[in-house]
Scaffold this active site. Structure first.
Site, PDB file in Angstrom:
ATOM      1  CE1 TYR A  56      -2.981  -3.080   0.362  1.00  0.00           C
ATOM      2  CE2 TYR A  56      -3.238  -2.622   2.695  1.00  0.00           C
ATOM      3  CZ  TYR A  56      -3.511  -3.403   1.585  1.00  0.00           C
ATOM      4  OH  TYR A  56      -4.337  -4.490   1.710  1.00  0.00           O
ATOM      5  N   GLY A 211     -17.279   0.645  -2.289  1.00  0.00           N
ATOM      6  CA  GLY A 211     -18.115   1.847  -2.323  1.00  0.00           C
ATOM      7  C   GLY A 211     -19.503   1.622  -2.880  1.00  0.00           C
ATOM      8  CG  PHE A 212     -22.292  -1.405  -5.625  1.00  0.00           C
ATOM      9  CD1 PHE A 212     -22.928  -0.684  -6.632  1.00  0.00           C
ATOM     10  CD2 PHE A 212     -22.931  -2.526  -5.120  1.00  0.00           C
ATOM     11  CE1 PHE A 212     -24.168  -1.079  -7.128  1.00  0.00           C
ATOM     12  CE2 PHE A 212     -24.160  -2.934  -5.600  1.00  0.00           C
ATOM     13  CZ  PHE A 212     -24.789  -2.199  -6.609  1.00  0.00           C
TER      14      PHE A 212
END
Length: 339
Positions: A56, A211-212
């Protein structure tokens, strides 16, 4: 529902924090000051599982977690991942590389310990199985890290039930981490049961379907050019438009339950099995507190069944990964649908 869950010897908050998007993946990350606020607010709100990885931000996320949380190290369980990171090419560009060789994993762990400002990582995952290296060799090297006191327990990410069992025969596997949400149900094929069988916890990443399921992403055309969702087939404009049609009935059920869409998604996971720990990520304090509040949501068996009818493999349009990323994971897949 219990507010804590077990991951091996650790008792952690039922909902952890995925730290990835504080440094990586979803476009421009928040400022260091905002990222620090999110981490400390999570700790103060009772979150005791923080999940990062060498990948990350190519180390930046571990450095952030180390800088902000090292002074509070005794208050939480620290998870990180190795075997997937960045290698700088001759052109000076960092590129994502899967490397599960024992010597690479040893070096990756040393680098993570330094960035995290800690002597020991509580839960250390193999981020991706390097299919050029037998899983037994990679896990054997990680077991050496446990014996050396650099790592307390071991985990795997995005692997199949067969790989889990092979790895567990070398050294106990404490947790398996894979994408799991209403719209990604692959773990239900075999991995959830394999975890139950060996006594491992299942850590669900992207539990809000990137996020959906929060009902905050309506225009995929507005995504940042470097947002990792851009190449994902489910977020292709035509597919996403079809998937958005699943949300009205889902939002209506959230209203009936008395929670937000995001909380409904997390509550569903918590109700599925006691060995599941979701790790949503966020860059916003209000979303952080909203996510944590999902642990208080109660769902009836009828509501659970209704949720699984509303959104699932039978009606979500598009595979979760593009072909290259699909080839990098070892998870079982459902047969392609006609959609």
């Amino acid at each position: 529902m219990q507010t804590t869950r077990a991951i091996g010897p650790f008792t952690v908050s039922a909902i952890g924090l995925g730290c990835m998007n504080l440094s990586h993946a979803y476009g421009v990350p928040p400022s260091p000051e905002q990222a620090e606020r999110v981490l400390l607010a999570a700790l103060d709100a009772g979150v005791t599982l923080f999940d990062t990885a060498a990948l990350y931000g190519f180390g930046a996320n571990e450095e952030l977690v180390g800088r902000v949380l090292a002074p509070h190290r005794s208050r939480f369980t620290l998870a990180s991942k190795g075997g997937l990171g960045g290698v700088r090419g001759e052109d000076g560009v960092l590129r994502r590389v899967i490397d599960g060789r024992p010597e690479a994993l040893r070096q990756s762990c040393e680098d993570s310990l330094r960035r995290l400002k800690t002597d020991v990582i509580d839960l250390y995952y193999l981020h991706r199985w390097d299919k050029k290296v037998p899983i037994e060799d990679s896990v054997g090297a990680m077991a050496d890290l446990v014996r050396q006191g650099k790592v307390r327990t071991l985990g795997l990410s995005e692997v199949s039930a067969a790989t889990i069992r092979k790895a567990h025969a070398v050294h106990p596997i404490t947790a398996v981490q894979t994408e799991y949400s209403l719209w990604t149900r692959n773990p239900e094929i075999a991995v959830l049961e394999a975890c139950r069988e060996i006594g491992a916890s299942f850590v669900a990443f992207s539990p809000l379907a990137r996020g959906f399921l929060t009902d905050t992403l309506h225009d995929v055309g507005a995504l940042d050019a470097k947002d990792i969702r851009r190449p994902m087939p489910r977020f292709a404009p035509e597919n996403y438009a079809a998937n958005l049609k699943l949300l009205p009935a889902y939002k209506a059920l959230a209203t009936e339950v008395g929670c937000t869409p995001a909380q409904l998604a997390l509550a569903w996971l918590l109700h599925k099995a006691p060995h599941i720990v979701p790790i949503p990520g966020t860059t916003q304090l209000d979303h952080l507190h909203e996510d944590i509040g999902a642990a208080d949501v109660r769902l009836t068996p009828a509501q659970m069944a209704q949720l699984e009818t509303l959104i699932g493999e039978h009606n979500v349009v598009g595979p979760r990964y593009a072909p290259q990323a699909t080839g990098e994971v070892d998870t079982e897949n459902f047969a392609p649908s006609a959609g």
